[in-house]
Every structure is written in structure tokens, then in C-alpha cells.
Motif scaffolding. Structure first.
Motif, PDB file in Angstrom:
ATOM      1  N   ALA A  37       0.865  -1.192   0.000  1.00 55.95           N
ATOM      2  CA  ALA A  37       0.000   0.000   0.000  1.00 55.95           C
ATOM      3  C   ALA A  37       0.889   1.226   0.000  1.00 55.95           C
ATOM      4  CB  ALA A  37      -0.897  -0.015   1.229  1.00 55.95           C
ATOM      5  N   PHE A  38       0.645   2.130  -0.948  1.00 60.23           N
ATOM      6  CA  PHE A  38       1.421   3.372  -0.907  1.00 60.23           C
ATOM      7  C   PHE A  38       0.577   4.525  -1.433  1.00 60.23           C
ATOM      8  CE2 PHE A  38       2.303   3.561  -5.443  1.00 60.23           C
ATOM      9  CZ  PHE A  38       2.181   2.222  -5.833  1.00 60.23           C
ATOM     10  N   SER A  39       0.967   5.680  -1.023  1.00 54.61           N
ATOM     11  CA  SER A  39       0.208   6.882  -1.385  1.00 54.61           C
ATOM     12  C   SER A  39       1.022   7.757  -2.313  1.00 54.61           C
ATOM     13  CB  SER A  39      -0.119   7.682  -0.116  1.00 54.61           C
ATOM     14  OG  SER A  39      -1.027   6.965   0.681  1.00 54.61           O
ATOM     15  N   LYS A  40       0.371   8.340  -3.242  1.00 57.10           N
ATOM     16  CA  LYS A  40       1.016   9.340  -4.096  1.00 57.10           C
ATOM     17  C   LYS A  40       0.416  10.691  -3.754  1.00 57.10           C
ATOM     18  CE  LYS A  40       2.058   6.563  -8.199  1.00 57.10           C
ATOM     19  NZ  LYS A  40       1.608   6.264  -9.559  1.00 57.10           N
ATOM     20  N   GLY A  41       1.090  11.723  -4.032  1.00 58.04           N
ATOM     21  CA  GLY A  41       0.541  13.048  -3.804  1.00 58.04           C
ATOM     22  C   GLY A  41       0.715  13.497  -2.364  1.00 58.04           C
ATOM     23  N   GLU A  42       0.026  14.594  -2.044  1.00 60.61           N
ATOM     24  CA  GLU A  42       0.242  15.226  -0.756  1.00 60.61           C
ATOM     25  C   GLU A  42      -0.547  14.548   0.353  1.00 60.61           C
ATOM     26  OE1 GLU A  42      -0.661  19.315  -1.324  1.00 60.61           O
ATOM     27  OE2 GLU A  42       1.179  19.694  -2.454  1.00 60.61           O
ATOM     28  N   GLY A  43      -1.688  14.116   0.086  1.00 62.53           N
ATOM     29  CA  GLY A  43      -2.523  13.531   1.118  1.00 62.53           C
ATOM     30  C   GLY A  43      -2.473  12.025   1.128  1.00 62.53           C
ATOM     31  N   PRO A  44      -2.961  11.444   2.204  1.00 67.95           N
ATOM     32  CA  PRO A  44      -3.004   9.980   2.244  1.00 67.95           C
ATOM     33  C   PRO A  44      -4.059   9.447   1.304  1.00 67.95           C
ATOM     34  CG  PRO A  44      -4.012  10.904   4.228  1.00 67.95           C
ATOM     35  CD  PRO A  44      -3.504  12.065   3.439  1.00 67.95           C
ATOM     36  N   ASN A  45      -3.576   8.793   0.310  1.00 67.06           N
ATOM     37  CA  ASN A  45      -4.490   8.253  -0.677  1.00 67.06           C
ATOM     38  C   ASN A  45      -3.951   6.894  -1.129  1.00 67.06           C
ATOM     39  OD1 ASN A  45      -6.533   7.990  -2.513  1.00 67.06           O
ATOM     40  ND2 ASN A  45      -5.507   9.211  -4.097  1.00 67.06           N
ATOM     41  N   PRO A  46      -3.968   5.946  -0.181  1.00 69.46           N
ATOM     42  CA  PRO A  46      -3.257   4.691  -0.458  1.00 69.46           C
ATOM     43  C   PRO A  46      -3.860   3.891  -1.605  1.00 69.46           C
ATOM     44  CG  PRO A  46      -4.572   4.509   1.532  1.00 69.46           C
ATOM     45  CD  PRO A  46      -4.679   5.922   1.111  1.00 69.46           C
ATOM     46  N   GLU A  47      -2.920   3.431  -2.381  1.00 65.70           N
ATOM     47  CA  GLU A  47      -3.312   2.493  -3.433  1.00 65.70           C
ATOM     48  C   GLU A  47      -2.721   1.127  -3.071  1.00 65.70           C
ATOM     49  OE1 GLU A  47      -2.282   3.549  -7.400  1.00 65.70           O
ATOM     50  OE2 GLU A  47      -2.897   5.646  -7.093  1.00 65.70           O
ATOM     51  N   VAL A  48      -3.476   0.123  -3.235  1.00 64.04           N
ATOM     52  CA  VAL A  48      -3.032  -1.220  -2.856  1.00 64.04           C
ATOM     53  C   VAL A  48      -2.751  -2.027  -4.113  1.00 64.04           C
ATOM     54  CG1 VAL A  48      -3.701  -3.378  -1.738  1.00 64.04           C
ATOM     55  CG2 VAL A  48      -4.327  -1.180  -0.709  1.00 64.04           C
ATOM     56  N   THR A  49      -1.555  -2.634  -4.101  1.00 62.61           N
ATOM     57  CA  THR A  49      -1.248  -3.565  -5.199  1.00 62.61           C
ATOM     58  C   THR A  49      -0.904  -4.917  -4.600  1.00 62.61           C
ATOM     59  OG1 THR A  49       1.084  -2.963  -5.189  1.00 62.61           O
ATOM     60  CG2 THR A  49      -0.341  -1.759  -6.700  1.00 62.61           C
TER      61      THR A  49
END
Lengths: 552, 422
Positions: A54-66
Motif C-alpha cells: 500500500a502506498f500513497s502518491k501526492g500530498e494527502g493519504p491516498n493509499p493504493e493497494v497492489t
């Protein structure tokens, strides 16, 4: 906390119960597969696993799960395939990505009896404590009351006698013109060999791989013929290659006969063709590592060569009975056996029994004292090693060698026979690497010689075993070093020439170390057998028990 | 400051000492040799050989009687090598006041008043009858505290013993000595050193020269044809009369210069032989006398085999001897009797032969010299100079590691037996 009802695997073990836990580093692993290929117990295997990231891109927490499928190495959660800690995986790993870590909280012995089969293994007693012989120090140093000798300059004679030594009163001598001469050929004079006081103890050609045995044999030969150090090697039960039996090298070997008589068909057939007599014959009645238990060569070690030498079919368990089947009483059976063996070589070869350390050792000894053909007594203490035994035998059976030898020696002293019947101490000699010191201490307690086996395997071939049950799978035929296996894929890892070189190193350096011990104590011309005033120990009970000096 | 070294086969302590020119002179008077001198800046630096402080041995054998003071004066010249802690004298082939009692066993002992009573009672009970009794004239006031009784007493045999053969008589005498020892050992009321015809022992703690004066040994009462004496008693153990050299057993006596590193195995071997006389061992050197007795008397080997037993040859060397086969067997069977340490042994045998042997590495000093009719076997040359100043010094013998020097009874000649040649 999750409800316990969610755990439905209570009957299974976690790796936390295992003696060694594999530490595998994903970041360093190249996935070459070498570690899983070499693991002798198949404790690790390649695996795939799903990895969630799980990691987030951008400024806010917006986790993407792979989710990714990864390859890796996993330790098997099966006690039949436990990690022995041998670290062969680390040895072959090109990138320092894997190693076993000892788990001091393991519960191995609680579970290692699946199917009602007690745990069997090879190796030694798992007792990492400091052995008694290692606590002994050499404290009688000649200095000002006497000049100490110089180990490098003075002449030393580090040899012992193996064989029955006649008391001076019985020697067939007469005086002619102020000279002593033999009075006649009719008196039997028992054969006596002069050997280096550290011997390679019995390890059979079945227990050891051909490469290991060949390396030992080459080393021994070099020591005898080039270095002039007459080191003896005992074969263990199972005979020798017929070619060697008929060679001039036989004189460096002690042939062992044990309850299975393995190898003796070949030996008997080779007898008429022998150029030399063997150095001695050892009759094995017991073994320190597994007192009361017979020899055992597992079927998967009985391949072509072993089957040929021992005269047995391939792939069968070769179990020597716990006792000699012909044994009725010590007076009758041992005496007859010694007689028979002596007779086979025309009474030219010393014949002696080997027993496991026991409280009854003095009883055996006293019987031998009364048998003029008994050449020695070898006692194998509880720290002796083996290729295969029940764990309970290894860990809990037996007698410490130190007090056993001391009692026997003092028993001989009381009878005035200490020079007639040599005692050979085995079991734990060099256990922590102090081979020469251990040998010297045992000699000063009364042994004429010591046997060493595990030290040789460790120092000459890099055996991985230790007192924390590391490796110790000699019984399985899967020795990762190629020392105790009959599998060519494994024993070709071991270079016999390098083993031979190390054997020479070991004995040449032990020879120097023995001199370094004896010289400051003012002993050089004869081995200081029974020079107990030279020893001290910092434990009062030990000092009293062994009748040596208590020094702190 | 310095290190152990070897010069001419003997051990010396090499020390590095700064001295002034004036100091050289007094140094040369003592048995210290300056063998190298060099200047080092403004000081004179001298390498000096100083013999280690050891026991000193003084044995004399002669065709005529002489006084034990000769041995003591020889010890005095060797004083640098001993600490004056004691004197042991063993006299054989006695003259003086004992000249007429050669066939009677002489009991040499030291007793307290109580011990003397016990001794008298015991000897009377056995049937030994006193023929002659001698005690030294004790000179007091020289710092040595006299014990109650120093006794050398010639006895007539009990009637039951008189008819026995000599060997049987010897056993009776030995057993009697051992019994007396046992009687007075615990409370030290009796010290019995020897009980044997024509042999006398005298021992005491103190400086040898002072003891000679203390016992008035110069008064001519005691004389003998063979006398062995040792100065400096044991420092390895408590100073104890039974630990004082020389040691005696059935006509054999030895004294030793050096420490016996193989003492325990030798002692255990000897005690295993079940000879009741092989006991004591308050000194590690007593075993030398018992080995001699065992080899020469019990086993019946010629005397030279004593050397072969205590310092066995290597196997290669044995092969060169005519008696190689026998020697190889002896070496094995008597392996625990190898002395293996630094020792010079001087002793005598029942027939009056006096000998000296060195350890296998010649780690102790020793010299034999004299003239036909009188020879000295000493630790050092200065001892010989004291006893036999007129001898031809060129003929002095410094026995080396293979040598056994033997002076037969009568001291007409000296024989150097070489172990290599046999």
C-alpha cells in the motif's frame, strides 16, 4: 484480540519451537536457488507468496493497494524437515542473504519422536559445558629449583607403548660378561608398539565417506613415513579396502572387530596376502556415545563400496548387536576373543578390548590384568561421538572418561601393574579444540594414550556439528561436508588431499604443543604417565576425586 | 636478570651485571667464572656465570681411612651452591672407633629421651644386644640446638638370626629399621636412618661446617674408606630429617643434586613392587636409592644398567649396543623409572663401589678426580681442590650425559663407562 476460536491449528508447531530459524533477506536474495538445493534436510524450499503493498502518491493519504506474486525462500514448518543449523545455505549463498539462527528457546526434543520413533542422530553429547578434562591445568612448572627444559632445543620422546609390557622380573634375561642377554627364545614376549600418544579413534569406512577415510589414511601415512610421527588410526567396525589390507600401509592401522564382525570376511581372506601386520586389533565391546547399544549403519549409507568391503547386500540397515553374541562371561569370551585374534597373526599383534565408560570399568580392567595376552584397555567416555545413535543414549548414557581412567590407573598402581597394561582414554578429547592439552592431562592422570575422532572431523574436514545439536545428521547419510556420507554427490565436496594436509598439520602441531607442556614440567625422555602432581584444578571436589592439587 | 644457559654441558645462570673494577677481585674468589668482559660506555659490563643454587655433593673413596671433615670442607668450598640448610653423611667401610665392629650391624638414629627408651625396649625384645655405642661429642654454643640423642650403635644379632644366611639377616635388619621408624615416626621420637654392618649415617639441619664442629667430627673417632655427604637439604618440602640425603637401603646409598620431576610415577611404581622397604619418600630423591637397589639387587642387573634404567637411550642408540635386545625390553619394562629430570646421582653399593651418573641432558655439574688410592666425586672442582689438591687436574673427569663414573672398592682406579658403547 482475535478470538481463540479463530485459531484452528493448535496441533501444529510454529517455527518458534524449532532449534534453528532461517533468516532470509528478501532484499539480498538473487533467487539463484542454491540454498534450497543444498539443504540436507530440505528445511527450506523455494516458494511464492502474495505480497500486498500500500502506498500513497501526492500530498494527502491516498493509499493504493497492489498485490504482487513474489518468489522467495521459506522454512518448512515440519519437524521432520527441521533446520539443523548447518548453514550450508549460507555457505553457497552468493549474496549473504540467508543464515540459520540458533533458537535457545526451542522445544525440539518435546516433539522429535513422531510415529513413536525416538530421535536418532549422529554427533556427540549435546553438552556445551566445559568438560572436566578442560578444567585441568598444568601447574608444576620447573623454574628455579630446576631449569625447565627447552621444547625447541632438547631431545623429546613423545611416544607411548601399546601392548602388554612384561614386568622386569619376568624378562628372559641372563648376565654374560656383565652384559644382559636374552636367555632363550622359549619365553613369549608380548608384542608392543611404540606410537604417538594421540591416535585417531575408531571411525569406520562406512560411517565416513571414502574421501574422508582416504584423506585420513593418506595423512597417517605421511605422518609415519615423512614426519616420523607414528600416529595410529583405528578402522572402526567394517574393515578396510582389500587393497589396503594387502599393502605395506596396514602397519599404521588398528583393525577393529565388533559385534557385527563386519568387514572380517575380507580381512580373513586377505590374511595370507598381508605384507605387514596391522598395528593392533581392537575388540569393541562398547562405545562411549551409546553404551550398551550396537553399531548402526543406515541403509542409505550401504552403497557399492561398503557392501563390498563388508560383504553384505546393498541398501540394508547394518546393525551390530549391542553385545557380542558369543559372549558368555568376561573370563571366557574376552579371553577367547583375545586369544583368537592373537593367534590369527601368530601372537605378533597387540589385541585389546574397547569398552564404553562405566562404573564397572575397574572390574573389566582387573580381568584383563590377569590375562597375559590382553594388550591394553581402551575406555570410551560419555563425550565420545558416533555416526548414529539414539539421542537419549548420546545425551544421557555413559560415564565421564576422566574419573574412569583415573580410577583404573590407581587400581593398576595399587596392584603394581600400571606399566604393564596401557589405558587408552577416549571420548571428548579435544572437545573444545584443546587436543594436546587434553591428551597431556589424561596422560598425567594415567592414560597411556588418547583417541580422538570428532576433533579430527572438525579440524581436518570442517565438520559442522557442535554441542548445540548443530547439524549432527551423520546418521542420515546427508552430511553437507561430505564427511559421513556415501553419496558421491556429497563426498566429492571433500578433497582427500586437503584432509590429509590437515591431518598432518594437526599432529605436527600437537607434537609441538605436547612438548610445550612437558618441557616446563621437566619431562622429556618418557611420557609423564601418571604424573598427577603436575595437574591442578580449581574445583575442590574434582581435585579430591582425581587426587590432584586444588589450586585457585 | 638473565637466563638459563649451558656451558660445557653444565647449567649456569647467566646474569648481566654491572660492576666496578674493584668489585671483580672479590667475585673471582668464589666459584664464579668471568668469561666475557667488555666495556660499555663508562661502566665495565661483565657477563658472569653463577651456578644455580643447588644441593652440593661430596663423595670420597679411598684405600685408607679418612675423616668426614674432608667431605665437609669440600662442601664448604662449594658453599656458593648450597644454602647451608643441612648435612647428611653416610660412611661405609668404617675405621676409627668402629674399626673392630665390622661384622655387627650399626643402627644410626636420632632419638628423643622417650624415643631412646622405646628403642631400647624394642631392640631388647627382639634380642639385639649392644656391642658398642657411640655418640658424637656435641659442641654447644654455635647456634645449633642439639637433639636428645645422636646414636650409632653396633649390635650383636639375636641368637635366632645368627644362623641365617646373609640375605635373610639383611631382611631382619631392614625390617627392624622400618619398625623403629614406624614406632617413632608420628611424634618424631625416633629417626632411624640405617641398620647395617659397617655403615653409619649422621644427619642434621644446619650449615655443614658448623655441623662438623657441632658433632666434633674432626676428633678422629669417625673414619671410613667411603664417605658420601650432601649439603643443603630439601627446599622443595619441609626440612625434615627423613628427607635428608643420602638415602640408604640394604647396602646401597645415593644422594642427588637436583629435583626429580618424575617423582610421582616413580614412587608409585616402586611402592607397587610390594617391597616393604620401598617407602618413605619424604624427599623426591629417595627413589634414586631404591631404584638402584631394585635394579642391582632385586633384578640382579650389573651396576651399569642403573644408568640405562634411569636415563634410557633412544631406540636408535640402543640398536648400537651389543645387548640391544635386552636393553630394549628393559627400557619398556622399567619405563616409569626414567628420572627424566636434571639430576646428578652419587652413591655407593654394598661392595664399596662409588659412582656418579648424570641425567640424560647433563643438566647438573659433577666432576671426578684424584689419584690411585683416593678419588673424589664432587659437584664442583673447588671441592676436589679441597680434598685432593695434589692430583693431576688434567685427568679430572667431567661425566657427560652418557657417562657413568665408577670407582671400585680400594679406589685404585676410576672407570668411565659410556652408555653408548655399553
Amino acid at each position: 484480540m482475535e478470538s481463540t476460536s479463530g485459531i484452528n491449528e493448535s496441533n501444529e508447531l510454529s517455527l518458534a519451537e524449532f532449534p534453528y530459524i532461517i533468516r532470509w533477506r528478501e532484499d539480498r536474495c538473487t533467487r539463484c536457488g542454491k540454498c534450497t538445493a543444498v539443504c540436507p534436510t530440505r528445511a527450506i524450499e523455494p516458494t511464492v507468496f502474495l505480497q500486498r503493498r500500500a502506498f500513497s502518491k501526492g500530498e494527502g493519504p491516498n493509499p493504493e493497494v497492489t498485490r504482487e506474486v513474489m518468489q522467495g525462500v521459506q522454512q518448512i514448518n515440519d519437524l521432520e524437515r527441521y533446520c539443523t543449523g548447518c548453514a550450508t545455505c549460507s555457505f553457497v549463498c552468493p549474496n549473504v542473504a540467508i543464515e540459520p539462527e540458533y533458537n535457545p528457546h526451542h522445544k525440539f526434543l518435546f516433539f522429535k519422536n513422531k510415529g513413536g520413533v525416538p530421535y536418532k542422530r549422529g554427533g556427540r553429547r549435546n553438552d556445551p559445558g566445559v568438560s572436566t578434562v578442560d578444567q585441568l591445568k598444568f601447574s608444576r612448572i620447573s623454574m628455579l629449583t630446576d631449569p625447565a627444559l627447552d621444547a625447541a632445543r632438547h631431545e623429546f620422546y613423545v611416544r607411548t607403548l601399546l601392548g602388554r609390557v612384561m614386568p622386569a622380573e619376568d624378562l628372559p634375561l641372563k648376565t654374560v660378561d656383565d652384559k644382559l642377554m636374552l636367555s632363550g627364545p622359549s619365553t613369549f614376549i608380548p608384542p608392543v608398539r611404540e606410537i604417538f600418544p594421540i591416535r585417531i579413534g575408531s571411525m569406520s569406512i562406512g560411517a565416513l565417506s571414502p574421501n574422508m577415510w582416504e584423506g585420513l589414511a593418506m595423512g597417517i601415512t605421511y605422518l609415519n613415513e615423512v614426519e616420523g610421527i607414528p600416529v595410529a588410526m583405528a578402522t572402526g567396525e567394517g574393515g578396510m579396502p582389500p587393497r589396503l589390507l594387502k599393502s605395506r600401509f596396514l602397519k599404521y592401522f588398528i583393525l577393529q572387530i565388533a559385534s557385527g564382525y563386519f568387514g572380517w570376511d575380507e580381512i580373513i581372506h586377505a590374511l595370507p596376502h598381508m605384507q605387514e601386520d596391522p598395528l593392533a586389533i581392537e575388540i569393541k565391546y562398547g562405545q562411549g556415545a551409546k553404551p550398551g547399544d550396537g553399531g548402526l549403519l543406515m541403509a542409505y549409507k550401504v552403497l557399492n563400496l561398503i557392501a563390498e568391503i563388508r560383504g553384505v547386500p546393498k541398501y540394508v540397515d547394518l546393525a551390530s548387536p549391542p553385545t557380542h553374541q558369543t559372549k558368555y562371561s568376561i573370563e571366557e569370551a574376552v579371553a577367547k576373543m583375545i586369544q583368537s585374534m592373537s593367534m590369527a597373526w601368530g601372537f605378533r599383534v597387540p589385541v585389546y578390548p574397547k569398552i564404553s565408560g562405566t562404573k564397572t570399568a575397574t572390574a573389566v580392567l582387573n580381568n584383563l590384568v590377569r590375562n597375559p595376552y590382553a594388550a591394553a584397555l581402551c575406555i570410551d567416555g560419555e563425550d565420545g561421538g558416533t555416526g548414529a545413535a539414539y539421542n537419549v543414549s548420546l545425551d544421557k548414557m555413559g560415564h565421564p572418561i576422566v574419573s574412569n581412567i583415573r580410577d583404573c590407573y590407581l587400581d593398576l598402581v595399587a596392584q603394581g601393574k600400571q606399566n604393564e597394561l596401557p589405558l587408552i582414554a577416549a571420548g571428548g578429547m579435544g572437545k573444545t579444540g584443546n587436543l594436546a592439552a587434553n591428551a597431556a592431562a589424561m596422560i598425567m592422570l594415567g592414560a597411556s594414550a588418547v583417541d580422538t575422532g570428532k576433533y579430527i572431523m572438525q579440524a581436518a574436514a570442517g565438520c559442522l556439528g557442535d554441542e548445540y545439536n548443530r547439524c549432527n545428521i551423520c546418521n542420515t547419510g546427508r552430511c553437507p561436508r561430505g564427511i559421513t556420507t556415501q553419496d558421491p554427490k556429497l563426498y566429492r565436496r571433500l578433497d582427500p588431499d586437503k584432509v590429509a594436509e590437515r591431518i598432518v598439520d594437526i599432529f605436527v602441531s600437537a607434537n609441538v604443543e605436547l612438548k610445550k607442556i612437558f618441557a616446563p614440567m621437566g619431562r622429556s625422555t618418557q611420557l609423564p604417565i601418571g604424573m598427577s602432581d603436575g595437574l591442578s584444578v580449581s574445583n575442590k571436589e574434582t581435585a579430591e576425586r582425581l587426587k590432584i592439587t586444588y589450586a585457585v | 636478570m638473565g637466563s638459563i644457559g649451558q656451558v660445557n654441558g653444565a647449567s649456569y645462570f647467566l646474569c648481566f651485571k654491572e660492576i666496578t673494577e674493584l668489585a671483580i677481585k672479590p667475585l673471582t674468589k668464589v666459584p664464579v667464572r668471568i668469561y666475557h668482559l667488555m666495556s660499555h660506555f663508562t661502566k665495565i659490563v661483565v657477563f658472569v656465570e653463577v651456578k644455580t643454587s643447588l644441593c652440593r655433593l661430596s663423595a670420597i673413596t679411598s684405600d685408607s681411612y679418612f675423616s668426614p671433615m674432608e667431605n665437609i670442607l669440600a662442601l664448604e668450598t662449594m658453599k656458593e651452591g648450597h644454602d647451608g640448610s643441612g648435612l647428611g653423611l653416610m660412611l661405609k667401610d668404617l675405621g676409627g672407633v668402629f674399626a673392630d665392629f665390622k661384622d655387627y650391624p650399626i643402627l644410626s638414629c636420632i632419638c628423643s629421651d622417650k624415643g631412646l627408651d622405646m628403642l631400647d625396649e624394642y631392640m631388647t625384645q627382639l634380642g639385639f644386644e649392644t656391642k658398642f655405642s657411640w655418640s658424637p661429642s656435641i659442641k654447644t654454643g654455635i647456634g645449633i640446638k642439639p637433639r636428645d640423642h645422636y646414636i650409632a650403635r653396633a649390635y650383636d644379632y639375636p641368637s635366632a638370626v645368627k644362623g641365617l644366611d646373609w640375605r635373610a639377616k639383611e631382611e631382619v635388619l631392614t625390617q627392624t629399621r622400618l619398625d623403629l621408624r614406624r614406632l617413632g615416626e608420628e611424634d618424631e621420637s625416633i629417626f632411624a636412618f640405617s641398620f647395617y654392618p659397617d655403615v653409619l649415617a649422621l644427619k642434621e639441619v644446619g650449615d655443614p661446617l658448623q655441623l662438623g664442629e657441632f658433632f666434633s667430627l674432626g676428633n678422629g673417632q669417625l673414619e671410613a674408606r667411603q664417605i658420601i655427604a650432601q649439603g643443603r637439604q630439601n627446599t622443595n618440602y619441609d626440612i625434615y630429617l627423613y628427607a635428608c640425603h643420602p638415602f640408604f637401603i640394604q647396602g646401597y646409598a645415593t644422594m642427588t643434586n637436583g629435583e626429580n620431576t618424575a617423582f610421582v610415577p616413580i614412587k608409585e611404581f616402586l611402592t607397587g613392587l610390594k617391597n616393604p622397604a620401598y617407602r618413605g619418600y619424604n624427599s623426591d630423591s629417595e627413589v634414586f636409592a631404591h631404584i638402584l637397589h631394585y635394579v642391582d639387587r632385586t633384578l640382579g642387573y650389573p651396576l651399569t644398567y642403573y644408568k640405562d634404567v634411569i636415563t634410557p637411550l633412544s631406540n636408535v642408540e640402543i640398536d648400537g649396543r651389543a645387548d640391544a635386545k635386552a636393553l630394549a625390553l628393559i627400557k619398556r619394562s622399567l619405563r616409569p623409572l626414567c628420572i627424566d629430570g636434571p639430576n646428578a646421582v652419587v652413591g655407593f653399593t654394598p661392595d664399596g663401589t662409588v659412582f656418579m651418573v648424570q641425567d640424560a641432558k647433563k643438566l647438573r655439574p659433577g666432576v671426578v678426580g684424584g689419584r690411585s688410592g683416593k678419588y673424589g666425586l664432587m659437584s664442583e672442582e673447588c671441592g676436589l681442590d679441597s680434598v685432593l689438591p695434589e692430583r693431576d687436574r688434567d685427568k679430572d673427569i667431567f661425566p657427560m650425559k652418557y657417562d657413568m663414573v665408577i670407582v671400585p672398592p680400594g679406589a685404585s682406579e676410576v672407570i668411565v663407562w659410556n652408555q653408548l658403547q655399553g
